[in-house]
Scaffold this motif. Structure first.
Motif, PDB file in Angstrom:
ATOM      1  N   ASP A   1       0.824  -1.213   0.000  1.00  0.00           N
ATOM      2  CA  ASP A   1       0.000   0.000   0.000  1.00  0.00           C
ATOM      3  C   ASP A   1       0.855   1.259   0.000  1.00  0.00           C
ATOM      4  N   LEU A   2       1.915   1.252   0.820  1.00  0.00           N
ATOM      5  CA  LEU A   2       2.696   2.471   1.014  1.00  0.00           C
ATOM      6  C   LEU A   2       3.631   2.764  -0.152  1.00  0.00           C
ATOM      7  N   SER A   3       3.899   1.759  -0.983  1.00  0.00           N
ATOM      8  CA  SER A   3       4.760   1.994  -2.145  1.00  0.00           C
ATOM      9  C   SER A   3       3.928   2.284  -3.392  1.00  0.00           C
ATOM     10  N   ARG A   4       2.887   3.071  -3.193  1.00  0.00           N
ATOM     11  CA  ARG A   4       2.050   3.571  -4.287  1.00  0.00           C
ATOM     12  C   ARG A   4       2.150   5.093  -4.318  1.00  0.00           C
ATOM     13  N   THR A   5       1.963   5.673  -5.473  1.00  0.00           N
ATOM     14  CA  THR A   5       2.164   7.125  -5.609  1.00  0.00           C
ATOM     15  C   THR A   5       1.077   7.939  -4.929  1.00  0.00           C
ATOM     16  N   ALA A   6      -0.094   7.377  -4.680  1.00  0.00           N
ATOM     17  CA  ALA A   6      -1.213   8.160  -4.150  1.00  0.00           C
ATOM     18  C   ALA A   6      -1.248   8.209  -2.623  1.00  0.00           C
ATOM     19  N   VAL A   7      -0.228   7.716  -1.949  1.00  0.00           N
ATOM     20  CA  VAL A   7      -0.232   7.671  -0.483  1.00  0.00           C
ATOM     21  C   VAL A   7      -0.151   9.088   0.086  1.00  0.00           C
ATOM     22  N   ASP A   8      -0.994   9.376   1.067  1.00  0.00           N
ATOM     23  CA  ASP A   8      -0.983  10.677   1.743  1.00  0.00           C
ATOM     24  C   ASP A   8       0.049  10.641   2.864  1.00  0.00           C
TER      25      ASP A   8
ATOM     26  N   ASP B   1      18.192  -5.546  -8.127  1.00  0.00           N
ATOM     27  CA  ASP B   1      17.883  -5.258  -9.520  1.00  0.00           C
ATOM     28  C   ASP B   1      16.397  -4.908  -9.611  1.00  0.00           C
ATOM     29  N   VAL B   2      16.094  -3.626  -9.804  1.00  0.00           N
ATOM     30  CA  VAL B   2      14.701  -3.166  -9.821  1.00  0.00           C
ATOM     31  C   VAL B   2      14.246  -2.824 -11.234  1.00  0.00           C
ATOM     32  N   THR B   3      15.004  -3.254 -12.233  1.00  0.00           N
ATOM     33  CA  THR B   3      14.706  -2.895 -13.614  1.00  0.00           C
ATOM     34  C   THR B   3      13.264  -3.196 -13.978  1.00  0.00           C
ATOM     35  N   ASP B   4      12.792  -4.379 -13.638  1.00  0.00           N
ATOM     36  CA  ASP B   4      11.457  -4.805 -14.048  1.00  0.00           C
ATOM     37  C   ASP B   4      10.342  -4.204 -13.194  1.00  0.00           C
ATOM     38  N   LEU B   5      10.708  -3.515 -12.112  1.00  0.00           N
ATOM     39  CA  LEU B   5       9.696  -2.925 -11.232  1.00  0.00           C
ATOM     40  C   LEU B   5       9.465  -1.445 -11.519  1.00  0.00           C
ATOM     41  N   LEU B   6      10.305  -0.866 -12.351  1.00  0.00           N
ATOM     42  CA  LEU B   6      10.149   0.558 -12.664  1.00  0.00           C
ATOM     43  C   LEU B   6       8.932   0.789 -13.544  1.00  0.00           C
ATOM     44  N   VAL B   7       8.290   1.939 -13.358  1.00  0.00           N
ATOM     45  CA  VAL B   7       7.116   2.314 -14.137  1.00  0.00           C
ATOM     46  C   VAL B   7       7.383   3.647 -14.818  1.00  0.00           C
ATOM     47  N   ARG B   8       6.529   4.030 -15.707  1.00  0.00           N
ATOM     48  CA  ARG B   8       6.657   5.336 -16.334  1.00  0.00           C
ATOM     49  C   ARG B   8       6.294   6.426 -15.333  1.00  0.00           C
ATOM     50  N   GLY B   9       7.042   7.508 -15.351  1.00  0.00           N
ATOM     51  CA  GLY B   9       6.723   8.634 -14.490  1.00  0.00           C
ATOM     52  C   GLY B   9       7.200   8.435 -13.069  1.00  0.00           C
ATOM     53  N   GLU B  10       6.315   8.720 -12.116  1.00  0.00           N
ATOM     54  CA  GLU B  10       6.672   8.731 -10.698  1.00  0.00           C
ATOM     55  C   GLU B  10       6.844   7.321 -10.149  1.00  0.00           C
ATOM     56  N   GLN B  11       7.951   7.110  -9.400  1.00  0.00           N
ATOM     57  CA  GLN B  11       8.201   5.860  -8.688  1.00  0.00           C
ATOM     58  C   GLN B  11       7.898   6.070  -7.203  1.00  0.00           C
ATOM     59  N   ALA B  12       7.508   5.011  -6.509  1.00  0.00           N
ATOM     60  CA  ALA B  12       7.222   5.100  -5.077  1.00  0.00           C
ATOM     61  C   ALA B  12       8.009   4.021  -4.344  1.00  0.00           C
ATOM     62  N   LEU B  13       8.893   4.438  -3.456  1.00  0.00           N
ATOM     63  CA  LEU B  13       9.770   3.539  -2.713  1.00  0.00           C
ATOM     64  C   LEU B  13       9.405   3.598  -1.230  1.00  0.00           C
ATOM     65  N   ALA B  14       9.178   2.454  -0.611  1.00  0.00           N
ATOM     66  CA  ALA B  14       8.859   2.381   0.820  1.00  0.00           C
ATOM     67  C   ALA B  14       9.766   1.343   1.464  1.00  0.00           C
TER      68      ALA B  14
END
Length: 815
Positions: free
Chosen positions: A260-267, A364-377
C-alpha cells in the motif's frame, strides 16, 4: 519537560543525527527549529474529543528512567513495552494529576497500565547487574490494585468518580453515571500489584471543553507537511543518490503495509521529513520533536518505545534523464547500511530485504520501474533483543549483557547501543537507514567490491612494491557473457577478458607475475599519521561487454605492508591436567614408534592424552593420528591405547600402576619423521625412551628423556618452563641477571635448576644456597632451589634484579 536543557549546545549540533545516534544524519537542525505548527485543542472547542493530550501533568514521584510524566498524555498509550508512559518511584501511595486547563464536561476516562495481571512479573537477580540478560520485553512496572479516580474544579476539593480494590491492570475504562464538570483529573494508587514501580502508559479524558484552552503540543504531534522531494541528479560517479526527500512515520500510524505504502497516491502529509542517512531518533531530534539526548538529563525524556516499533521510510521520485535505461541495462537500488532489518518495496512490489547494520545490498529493480513517478517504501524493524537497560547516573548502571546470551544475538557491533558502562542507552537502538542509498545503472556485467593487496618485497628497502588487484564480476544476464575488465591507476593499465556464466560471479585477478607493470618502482607509500604522507591512489575499474562499457567503478587504495611479529617466549596457559613435551629425534625412517616408560613421576601409571609423530617438512600432519596403537597394559577399559591416537584431546591412554610400561603406534608403512609430541596427563613418565622399529619386533633407541631434575609444569596458568641450553661451562656460581620486567610487579621464579645433560636426572642447584638482589616479603631466594614447586622467589618491583645460586664447588653444566 522539566529537567530538559532548552537551548541547543555546540555538542548537540555535532551529535544529533550523526555521532551518538549512529551517525550519519545530514543537515542537522537545531532542536525546536522545525516543529510542526499545529497544536491540540487550542481555542474554544465544543466538539467531543480527548481532552488530556499534551496537557500539563503533575505526579507524586518519577522513577529514574525514561518515563517522565508528560509521556502519559503523548497519545502513544499502547500497553506493554510498545507504549510510552509515566513510571513512579518506589513505594505506595502514588498519584498523577492532569490539568485540562479549563473547565470541561468529562464523560469518560481511560487508564492504560503498562502491565496486566496476566503478564509475568519482572524479578531482578539478587546480585550483579539487575538488567543482565534482559530481552527488552520485560515489564519493569506494576499496575494499580487499589485506586481512586477523582475530579476537581479548583484543585482543592476533589470528588471521587471511580474506586477499585481489585484492579487487574491493562485498559481501565471509567464512565461516570453522568458527565462531570472538572478542570483536573487525578488518579491515586494506594496499592500496587507487585514491588516494581507503578507504570501508567495512558491517561485519557474524554468530553467537551466549556471554555478557552491554550494550545498544547507534544513530541507525537507532527502536524501536517507539504512534502516535495527534490528532483534526482546523476552524480559524478554515474550513480543517483537517494539522500533527501524521504519521509518517516511509525508503524502504528502508517495506515498500511508495503504494497500500500509503495504507491504514488499515499498521503504522507502527517509523516515527518526524514534524515537520510540517519536514524529515527536523528529525525525526531532534527525536526524538534525530541530533545538532544546528550545534553543534561535529556535522554530521560526520550522514550524507550522507539526501539519497540518498526518505522516506515518513503520517497517518491522520477528517474533523472542522465540515468541510462532501456534494452541491455539494469537499474540497481543499493543500500549501504540499515539497522536492524529492512523490507524494501517499490511500486507495490517487494524488492527484497537487508539485515544487520553493516551489511550492504544491491537489488535489480529494472522490471519494477514504471513510467513517471516511482514510489519507494522501506520498513525498518529494530534489533530483536533491545534489552531493558537501566540508566546512567546516580541510580544505576546501563549495560544489559556483555556476552552471547543476549546482545550478541542482535549483532555484537551494536552491543553498546543498549547502554554500557561509558554511555547511556540509545533509545531507538540506532534504528534507521543510517548509510547511503543510491540508484545505479549498469549493463549485464556488474563490478563488485575490488580487493587490492600490496606488498613491499625488499623490506626494509621500500623502493619497490607489488600490487595485486582482484575484481569480482557478476553476469546479470540470462546468457553467458565474455567480459573484459580493465584496471588503471597512476598511468598503469592492465586488462583481461573472462567468460562469466549466466547469473554467476567470477574473480578477475591482476597479479605481478602476469602483469609486470604491477611491479612498481619508487612507489608513493601510505604512511600512518606522524610517519609520513598517507598517499592514496585512484583506481578505475571498467567492465565491458562486446566493446561497450557495462559498468565503471572508482576507489582508492594505499600502498603499504603490515606485519606483526611477536615471539612468545613464555607461554602461560591455563589448565592443569595436560602438558605437551616435544622430543626432537633428528631425521628418522620407520613404521613403528614406541614410548617406553621406564620410571613413573607419580604413584599412578603412565598416561598420555596424545601421541603424535611429525615430519618438519609437513608440520601440520600428525602421522600417528587415527593409526593403530597398542600398549603393554591399561589401568581400566576406558583408557585404551587407541585413545592416544584418536585425535580427541579429551581421551587418554593410561597404563597399570607400574614402571616399565610402553605404548606404540603403527604408522601403516615406513615413513620419515623427526619429532614426537607427547601430551602427558599428570601421571607422566619421569624417565622414558623413544624407540623406533621397521617391523615391530626389533627396536632401536632414538632418544632418552629424563624429567627427574625439572618436573613437568602442570600449573594452572601461573607458571611457564623456560629451558636455556648452551655449550658446557664450568663454574661454582650461576646468576640470572634480570633486565626490564614484563609486568609492573617484580621478577619471580618458582624454580631455578642447573643441569649437566650428561646426567640429566640431577638438579645441581637443588637445596643449594641462593641469594638475590632483593626479596618481596616471604618470597625469598631460597624458595627457588628448595625443590617445592609451590614456593617461589620474587624481587622488589624494580628492573635490573638478580638471583644466584652457589653450587658448592666448581662443576660442569650446560643447561
Amino acid at each position: 519537560m522539566s529537567n530538559q536543557s532548552p537551548h541547543p549546545s555546540r555538542r548537540s549540533v555535532v551529535a544529533t543525527g550523526s555521532t551518538l545516534l549512529a551517525g550519519l544524519g545530514l543537515g542537522v537542525a537545531l532542536p525546536g527549529t522545525s516543529r510542526a505548527a499545529t497544536t491540540t485543542a487550542g481555542g474554544a472547542a465544543t466538539a467531543r474529543g480527548e481532552l488530556a493530550a499534551y496537557r500539563p501533568v503533575a505526579v507524586s514521584s518519577t522513577d529514574y528512567a525514561p518515563t517522565p510524566a508528560e509521556f502519559v498524555v503523548d497519545k502513544l498509550n499502547s500497553g506493554g513495552v510498545r507504549g510510552t508512559g509515566w513510571r513512579a518511584a518506589a513505594g505506595d501511595p502514588q498519584w498523577i494529576s492532569v490539568d485540562l486547563q479549563a473547565d470541561c464536561s468529562v464523560d469518560s476516562i481511560s487508564l492504560t497500565f503498562e502491565a496486566t495481571s496476566e503478564d509475568p512479573v519482572f524479578v531482578p537477580p539478587t546480585s550483579g547487574n539487575p538488567r543482565t540478560d534482559t530481552t527488552g520485553q520485560e515489564l519493569l512496572s506494576s499496575y494499580a490494585v487499589d485506586f481512586v479516580v477523582e475530579t476537581s474544579r479548583d484543585h482543592r476539593t476533589w470528588t471521587a468518580v471511580h474506586r477499585a480494590t481489585s484492579g487487574k491492570g491493562g485498559l481501565v475504562e471509567i464512565k461516570p453515571a453522568r458527565p462531570v464538570t472538572a478542570r483536573w483529573v487525578r488518579l491515586t494508587v494506594n496499592k500496587r500489584s507487585n514491588a516494581n514501580p507503578l507504570g501508567l502508559n495512558g491517561f485519557e479524558v474524554y468530553g467537551t471543553a466549556k471554555g478557552h484552552r491554550p494550545a498544547a503540543t507534544g513530541w507525537t504531534d507532527w502536524g501536517t507537511h507539504t512534502h516535495k522531494a527534490p528532483a534526482l541528479d546523476v552524480a559524478d560517479d554515474g550513480t543517483v543518490p537517494l539522500e533527501s526527500g524521504w519521509t518517516l512515520t511509525m508503524d502504528d500510524w502508517a495506515g498500511g503495509e508495503g504494497a500500500d505504502l509503495s504507491r504514488t497516491a499515499v498521503d504522507t502529509s502527517r509523516w515527518l521529513p526524514a534524515t537520510v542517512p540517519g536514524t529515527v531518533l536523528a529525525t525526531l531530534v532534527d525536526q524538534g520533536h525530541l530533545p538532544d539526548p546528550v545534553a543534561g538529563l535529556n535522554n530521560l525524556h526520550v522514550p524507550e518505545a522507539l526501539s519497540r516499533h518498526s518505522w516506515w521510510y518513503r520517497r517518491g521520485f522520477s528517474l533523472p534523464k542522465g540515468l541510462r535505461t532501456g534494452a541491455g541495462r539494469h537499474v540497481w537500488l543499493e543500500f549501504d547500511g540499515v539497522n536492524h532489518k529492512a523490507d524494501v518495496w517499490l511500486n507495490g512490489k517487494q524488492v527484497g530485504g537487508l539485515t544487520f547494520p553493516f551489511a550492504r545490498s544491491a537489488h535489480d529493480v529494472t522490471d519494477l520501474l514504471v513510467r513517471g513517478e516511482q514510489a519507494l517504501a522501506v520498513k525498518i524493524s529494530p534489533m530483536p533483543f533491545p534489552g531493558s537497560p537501566g540508566d546512567k547516573g546516580p541510580a544505576g548502571e546501563s549495560w544489559v549483557d556483555a556476552g552471547a546470551n543476549m546482545m550478541n544475538r542482535n549483532s555484537p557491533t551494536y552491543l553498546a547501543s543498549s547502554g554500557w558502562d561509558w554511555m547511556p542507552a540509545v533509545r531507538d537502538r540506532v534504528s534507521g537507514i543510517w548509510n547511503h542509498v543510491r540508484l545505479r545503472s549498469t549493463g549485464h556485467a556488474v563490478i563488485g567490491d575490488p580487493r587490492v593487496d600490496t606488498k613491499l618485497p625488499d623490506l626494509p628497502d621500500t623502493s619497490s612494491a607489488e600490487v595485486t588487484i582482484v575484481v569480482p564480476v557478476r553476469n546479470a544476464d540470462s546468457a553467458d557473457r565474455q567480459v573484459t575488465v580493465t584496471a588503471s591507476f597512476d598511468g598503469v593499465k592492465v586488462s583481461r577478458s573472462v567468460t562469466v556464466a549466466a547469473g554467476a560471479t567470477a574473480d578477475v585477478t591482476f597479479a605481478p607475475a602476469d602483469y609486470s607493470q604491477l611491479r612498481l618502482r619508487k612507489p608513493k607509500l601510505w604512511w600512518p599519521n606522524g610517519y609520513g604522507v598517507p598517499n592514496l591512489h585512484d583506481l578505475t575499474l571498467v567492465a565491458s561487454v562486446g566493446g561497450a562499457e557495462s559498468d565503471r567503478r572508482t576507489t582508492r587504495f594505499g600502498i603499504r605492508q603490515f606485519g606483526y611479529e611477536f615471539d612468545v617466549k613464555l607461554p602461560f596457559t591455563g589448565g592443569s591436567d595436560a602438558y605437551t613435551q616435544s622430543v626432537d629425534l633428528g631425521s628418522r625412517t620407520a613404521r613403528y614408534v614406541r614410548i617406553k616408560c621406564l620410571t613413573r613421576a607419580t604413584s599412578w601409571g603412565s598416561s598420555l592424552w596424545t601421541l603424535s609423530v611429525f615430519d618438519s617438512s609437513v608440520p601440520g600432519t600428525d602421522l600417528a593420528k587415527g593409526r593403530t596403537a597398542t600398549a603393554s597394559s591399561v589401568d581400566e577399559s576406558g583408557n585404551p591405547a587407541s585413545h592416544a591416537t584418536d585425535g580427541d584431546p579429551t581421551t587418554r591412554w593410561s597404563s597399570s600402576f607400574e614402571d616399565d610400561q610402553w605404548i606404540q603406534v603403527d604408522l601403516g608403512s615406513s615413513v620419515s619423521f623427526d619429532r614426537v609430541d607427547l601430551t602427558w596427563e599428570q601421571a607422566y613418565a619421569k624417565t622414558y625412551v623413544v624407540q623406533i622399529s621397521a617391523d615391530g619386533d626389533t627396536w632401536t633407541d632414538a632418544k632418552s628423556v629424563d624429567n627427574s631434575a625439572v618436573p613437568l609444569p602442570f600449573q594452572s596458568g601461573n607458571a611457564s618452563l623456560q629451558t636455556v641450553d648452551f655449550a658446557a661451562r664450568t663454574g661454582r656460581y650461576v646468576r640470572i641477571n634480570g633486565g626490564a620486567r614484563a609486568t609492573s610487579w617484580g621478577s619471580s621464579l618458582w624454580t631455578l635448576s642447573v643441569i649437566d645433560t650428561a646426567a640429566p636426572g640431577t638438579d645441581l642447584a637443588l637445596h643449594r644456597t641462593a641469594t638475590a638482589s632483593s626479596e618481596d616479603g616471604s618470597n625469598t631466594a631460597a624458595n627457588a632451589t628448595d625443590g617445592n614447586p609451590g614456593s617461589r622467589w620474587s624481587s622488589s618491583y624494580e628492573d635490573n634484579q638478580w638471583i644466584q645460586v652457589d653450587l658448592g664447588s666448581s662443576v660442569s653444566f650446560d643447561r
